[in-house]
Design a protein around this motif. Structure first.
Motif, PDB file in Angstrom:
ATOM      1  N   LEU A 275       0.856  -1.197  -0.097  1.00  0.00           N
ATOM      2  CA  LEU A 275      -0.086  -0.049  -0.107  1.00  0.00           C
ATOM      3  C   LEU A 275       0.944   1.169  -0.080  1.00  0.00           C
ATOM      4  O   LEU A 275       0.523   2.182  -0.572  1.00  0.00           O
ATOM      5  CB  LEU A 275      -0.949  -0.063   1.245  1.00  0.00           C
ATOM      6  N   THR A 276       1.853   1.198   0.756  1.00  0.00           N
ATOM      7  CA  THR A 276       2.798   2.355   0.824  1.00  0.00           C
ATOM      8  C   THR A 276       3.273   2.830  -0.380  1.00  0.00           C
ATOM      9  O   THR A 276       3.562   3.738  -0.993  1.00  0.00           O
ATOM     10  CB  THR A 276       4.205   2.024   1.739  1.00  0.00           C
ATOM     11  N   GLN A 277       3.544   1.397  -1.562  1.00  0.00           N
ATOM     12  CA  GLN A 277       4.272   1.937  -2.812  1.00  0.00           C
ATOM     13  C   GLN A 277       2.933   2.598  -3.562  1.00  0.00           C
ATOM     14  O   GLN A 277       3.339   3.177  -4.634  1.00  0.00           O
ATOM     15  CB  GLN A 277       4.655   0.643  -3.520  1.00  0.00           C
ATOM     16  N   ALA A 278       1.801   2.209  -3.338  1.00  0.00           N
ATOM     17  CA  ALA A 278       0.575   2.894  -3.989  1.00  0.00           C
ATOM     18  C   ALA A 278       0.281   4.294  -3.897  1.00  0.00           C
ATOM     19  O   ALA A 278      -0.219   4.970  -4.412  1.00  0.00           O
ATOM     20  CB  ALA A 278      -0.418   2.181  -3.973  1.00  0.00           C
ATOM     21  N   LEU A 279       1.029   4.900  -2.549  1.00  0.00           N
ATOM     22  CA  LEU A 279       0.727   6.165  -2.063  1.00  0.00           C
ATOM     23  C   LEU A 279       1.642   7.148  -2.488  1.00  0.00           C
ATOM     24  O   LEU A 279       2.822   6.804  -2.818  1.00  0.00           O
ATOM     25  CB  LEU A 279       0.466   5.985  -0.677  1.00  0.00           C
ATOM     26  N   PRO A 280       1.208   8.393  -2.766  1.00  0.00           N
ATOM     27  CA  PRO A 280       2.238   9.613  -2.852  1.00  0.00           C
ATOM     28  C   PRO A 280       2.857  10.116  -1.581  1.00  0.00           C
ATOM     29  O   PRO A 280       2.530   9.394  -0.432  1.00  0.00           O
ATOM     30  CB  PRO A 280       1.145  10.609  -3.474  1.00  0.00           C
ATOM     31  N   GLY A 281       3.846  10.739  -1.755  1.00  0.00           N
ATOM     32  CA  GLY A 281       4.605  11.062  -0.361  1.00  0.00           C
ATOM     33  C   GLY A 281       5.617  10.382  -0.121  1.00  0.00           C
ATOM     34  O   GLY A 281       6.299   9.343  -0.643  1.00  0.00           O
ATOM     35  N   PRO A 282       6.187  10.413   1.111  1.00  0.00           N
ATOM     36  CA  PRO A 282       7.358   9.830   1.621  1.00  0.00           C
ATOM     37  C   PRO A 282       7.106   8.324   1.948  1.00  0.00           C
ATOM     38  O   PRO A 282       5.897   8.099   2.851  1.00  0.00           O
ATOM     39  CB  PRO A 282       7.747  10.469   3.247  1.00  0.00           C
ATOM     40  N   ASN A 283       7.852   7.420   1.656  1.00  0.00           N
ATOM     41  CA  ASN A 283       7.768   6.109   1.945  1.00  0.00           C
ATOM     42  C   ASN A 283       8.018   5.761   3.559  1.00  0.00           C
ATOM     43  O   ASN A 283       7.482   4.864   3.866  1.00  0.00           O
ATOM     44  CB  ASN A 283       8.772   5.155   1.260  1.00  0.00           C
ATOM     45  N   PHE A 284       8.557   6.714   4.372  1.00  0.00           N
ATOM     46  CA  PHE A 284       8.821   6.445   5.631  1.00  0.00           C
ATOM     47  C   PHE A 284       7.524   6.543   6.284  1.00  0.00           C
ATOM     48  O   PHE A 284       7.634   5.896   7.645  1.00  0.00           O
ATOM     49  CB  PHE A 284       9.761   7.737   6.217  1.00  0.00           C
ATOM     50  N   ALA A 285       6.369   7.063   5.856  1.00  0.00           N
ATOM     51  CA  ALA A 285       5.012   6.782   6.554  1.00  0.00           C
ATOM     52  C   ALA A 285       4.643   5.516   6.908  1.00  0.00           C
ATOM     53  O   ALA A 285       3.728   5.190   7.570  1.00  0.00           O
ATOM     54  CB  ALA A 285       3.983   7.627   5.389  1.00  0.00           C
ATOM     55  N   PHE A 286       5.227   4.510   6.240  1.00  0.00           N
ATOM     56  CA  PHE A 286       5.133   3.015   6.541  1.00  0.00           C
ATOM     57  C   PHE A 286       5.120   2.762   8.039  1.00  0.00           C
ATOM     58  O   PHE A 286       4.573   1.939   8.672  1.00  0.00           O
ATOM     59  CB  PHE A 286       5.983   2.144   5.734  1.00  0.00           C
ATOM     60  N   ALA A 287       6.063   3.746   8.548  1.00  0.00           N
ATOM     61  CA  ALA A 287       6.357   3.425  10.014  1.00  0.00           C
ATOM     62  C   ALA A 287       4.938   3.717  10.978  1.00  0.00           C
ATOM     63  O   ALA A 287       4.562   3.086  11.908  1.00  0.00           O
ATOM     64  CB  ALA A 287       7.324   4.486  10.681  1.00  0.00           C
ATOM     65  N   SER A 288       4.006   4.846  10.462  1.00  0.00           N
ATOM     66  CA  SER A 288       2.768   4.875  11.127  1.00  0.00           C
ATOM     67  C   SER A 288       1.848   3.613  11.060  1.00  0.00           C
ATOM     68  O   SER A 288       1.081   3.368  12.073  1.00  0.00           O
ATOM     69  CB  SER A 288       2.158   6.138  10.717  1.00  0.00           C
ATOM     70  N   TYR A 289       1.761   2.816  10.140  1.00  0.00           N
ATOM     71  CA  TYR A 289       1.000   1.654   9.857  1.00  0.00           C
ATOM     72  C   TYR A 289       1.537   0.624  10.810  1.00  0.00           C
ATOM     73  O   TYR A 289       0.911   0.138  11.680  1.00  0.00           O
ATOM     74  CB  TYR A 289       1.443   1.133   8.311  1.00  0.00           C
ATOM     75  N   ILE A 290       2.890   0.485  10.868  1.00  0.00           N
ATOM     76  CA  ILE A 290       3.450  -0.559  11.839  1.00  0.00           C
ATOM     77  C   ILE A 290       3.170   0.010  13.244  1.00  0.00           C
ATOM     78  O   ILE A 290       2.827  -0.841  14.091  1.00  0.00           O
ATOM     79  CB  ILE A 290       4.909  -0.620  11.628  1.00  0.00           C
ATOM     80  N   GLY A 291       3.334   1.261  13.617  1.00  0.00           N
ATOM     81  CA  GLY A 291       3.037   1.605  14.861  1.00  0.00           C
ATOM     82  C   GLY A 291       1.463   1.315  15.546  1.00  0.00           C
ATOM     83  O   GLY A 291       1.338   0.957  16.352  1.00  0.00           O
ATOM     84  N   ALA A 292       0.525   1.558  14.412  1.00  0.00           N
ATOM     85  CA  ALA A 292      -0.603   1.318  14.724  1.00  0.00           C
ATOM     86  C   ALA A 292      -1.162  -0.463  15.132  1.00  0.00           C
ATOM     87  O   ALA A 292      -1.785  -0.438  15.929  1.00  0.00           O
ATOM     88  CB  ALA A 292      -1.569   1.843  13.445  1.00  0.00           C
TER      89      ALA A 292
END
Length: 402
Positions: A275-292
Motif C-alpha cells: 500500500l505504501t508503494q501505491a501512495l504519494p509522499g514519503p515512504n517512511f510513512a510506513f512507520a505509522s502503519y506498523i505503529g498502529a
C-alpha cells in the motif's frame, strides 16, 4: 492613505510566497508517486522549472547533502528548501504538510487492516509504476542537462551510474558522493577567490538535540518499558542509522518488528508495504502503519498514539540533522575547495538518478505496455504542457478501468 513601510511590504511578500510554497508542497505530497527518485523529478519540475524557488544546481546540492545523512531523503530535501525560503517556521510547516497525507492514510490502513485487499491495490497501481520510471528518466535528462558541462563531469556521472547499478548498497551512495567531490576538489584553483568571506559559524543545537533525544529515548524505554516510548525509540534509532531511503528501511523494519518482536505478521507487513508503494509522499510513512498495528491490544486510542509516535520517531532524526547542516552550508560554499567539490557531487548525483531509471524498471514486467508508458511519460513531461498530477491520475484511472 500612505503605503505600508518597505519592511512590512517585504514581510507580506515573504509570507505570501511561503503560502504559495506550502500549497505546492501539498500538491507534491498528494501526487508524488514512485518513491524518492520520482519525487526528485517532480520537485525539479515544480519547484525549479515552474516556480523558480531555487536553481537545479541548488536543488542538487541539497539532495546531495541529504544523501550524506541518514533519514528520509525526499523529506529532508523538501524541508531544507522550506528552510531556505522562510527559515525554521516555514520548514516545520513544510514537513507537516509533506508527511501528513501519507501518514494519515497509513494510520487508517493500520486501523482497518482486515479490510484491505492486496490484489486490488496491485491492480490499482499497475500503471503507476512505469509512469514513475518515466518521471525518473525525465529527471535524469534534465539534471544532466543542467550540471554536466565538462569531460570530468561526464566521466563521474557514467562511473557513478555504473557503480550504483552494480553495488546496490545504501553505504555506496554517500561514498560515491564523497569520492566525486574529492575528484573535483583538486580543480579548486579554477574558481575565483572570495575576498570577503563570512566567518564560519556552526550552531550545534540541532546536532546536540538529535544526540540527546537518541540517548534519552533509549534510557526511558529501558526503564519504563512503556510501549509508546519503546516504539518511539525503535523508530528513532532506525531513522538515525538508515541510509538509502524507504527501500532500505523496509527490510530493517521487517527484521525488527516481524521476525524479532512479532508485532505484526509477514502478511500484514507486506500488505502495508504494498500500500505504501501505491501512495504519494514519503515512504517512511510506513512507520505509522506498523505503529498502529503494534499497539492493537491498546484499543483505538492506543493505535492512534502508536502511529503518531512511530511517525515522529522515524521523521525526527533526519529533520534535526539536515537543520544542523543547512544552517552553515552557504558559509562552507565560500571556500574554493568546497565550491570545486560541488561539480563532482552534482555529477555523481546525476549518475545516481540515471542508475535509478534502470533499477526501478527491473522489477516491472518487460511488456510493450510498460515500455510505452515510460516513453510516453517522458515525452509528455518534455512537452511541459500537462501537469504531473494529471499524468498520475490518468494512470490510477487506467488501473481502475483495465
Amino acid at each position: 492613505m500612505a503605503p505600508p513601510p518597505r519592511g512590512q511590504r517585504g514581510q507580506r511578500t515573504r509570507r505570501f510566497r511561503g503560502i504559495i510554497f506550502l500549497k505546492d508542497v501539498a500538491l507534491l505530497s498528494a501526487t508524488s508517486f514512485g518513491g524518492p527518485q520520482a519525487h526528485t523529478a517532480m520537485m525539479l519540475r515544480l519547484l525549479v522549472e515552474k516556480r523558480r524557488y531555487l536553481t537545479s544546481a541548488e536543488l542538487l546540492e541539497i539532495m546531495a547533502l541529504c544523501q550524506l545523512l541518514p533519514g528520509p531523503g525526499s523529506t529532508q530535501t523538501i524541508t531544507a528548501v522550506g528552510f531556505r525560503l522562510g527559515g525554521p517556521n516555514l520548514a516545520y510547516l513544510t514537513l507537516l504538510v509533506w508527511m501528513l497525507p501519507s501518514v494519515c492514510i497509513m494510520t487508517g490502513a493500520g486501523l482497518a487492516m482486515s479490510y484491505l485487499d492486496k490484489e486490488q491495490v496491485a491492480r490499482l497501481v499497475q500503471y503507476i509504476q512505469p509512469i514513475a520510471v518515466g518521471f525518473v528518466a525525465y529527471s535524469a535528462y534534465k539534471i544532466s542537462e543542467k550540471v554536466i558541462h565538462t569531460k570530468t563531469s561526464v566521466a563521474l556521472m557514467v562511473a557513478a551510474a555504473m557503480l550504483a547499478y552494480r553495488f546496490q548498497l545504501p553505504s555506496v551512495l554517500p561514498l560515491l558522493l564523497l569520492s566525486g567531490g574529492l575528484v573535483t576538489t583538486f580543480r579548486y584553483r579554477k574558481h575565483a577567490v572570495v575576498t570577503q568571506k563570512q566567518p564560519l559559524h556552526i550552531e550545534w543545537a540541532n546536532f546536540m538535540l538529535w544526540g540527546g533525544v537518541f540517548i534519552a529515548a533509549a534510557v526511558l524505554g529501558h526503564y519504563t518499558r512503556a510501549m509508546p516510548v519503546l516504539l518511539f525509540e525503535n523508530f528513532y534509532r532506525n531513522g538515525s542509522l538508515v541510509f538509502g531511503g524507504g527501500q532500505v528501511l523496509a527490510p530493517l523494519l521487517f527484521a525488527e518488528f516481524v521476525e524479532f518482536k512479532g508485532y505484526l505478521s509477514p502478511t500484514e507487513f507486506l500488505s502495508g508495504y504494498g500500500l505504501t508503494q501505491a501512495l504519494p509522499g514519503p515512504n517512511f510513512a510506513f512507520a505509522s502503519y506498523i505503529g498502529a498495528l503494534a499497539m492493537r491490544d491498546y484499543g483505538l486510542g492506543g493505535q492512534v498514539v502508536g502511529a503518531l509516535v512511530a511517525a515522529a520517531g522515524i521523521f525526527m532524526p533526519g529533520t534535526l540533522l539536515i537543520f544542523f547542516l543547512i544552517r552553515f552550508w552557504d558559509q562552507l560554499k565560500q571556500y574554493r575547495v568546497v565550491k570545486a567539490s560541488l561539480e563532482g557531487i552534482n555529477a555523481v548525483s546525476a549518475g545516481l538518478v540515471c542508475a535509478a531509471v534502470f533499477l526501478l524498471y527491473h522489477p516491472l514486467p518487460d511488456t510493450p505496455v510498460n515500455l510505452g508508458l515510460i516513453g510516453a511519460t517522458f515525452l509528455v513531461l518534455l512537452w511541459e504542457k500537462i501537469p504531473s498530477y494529471l499524468i498520475v491520475l490518468a494512470g490510477l484511472l487506467a488501473g481502475v478501468l483495465f
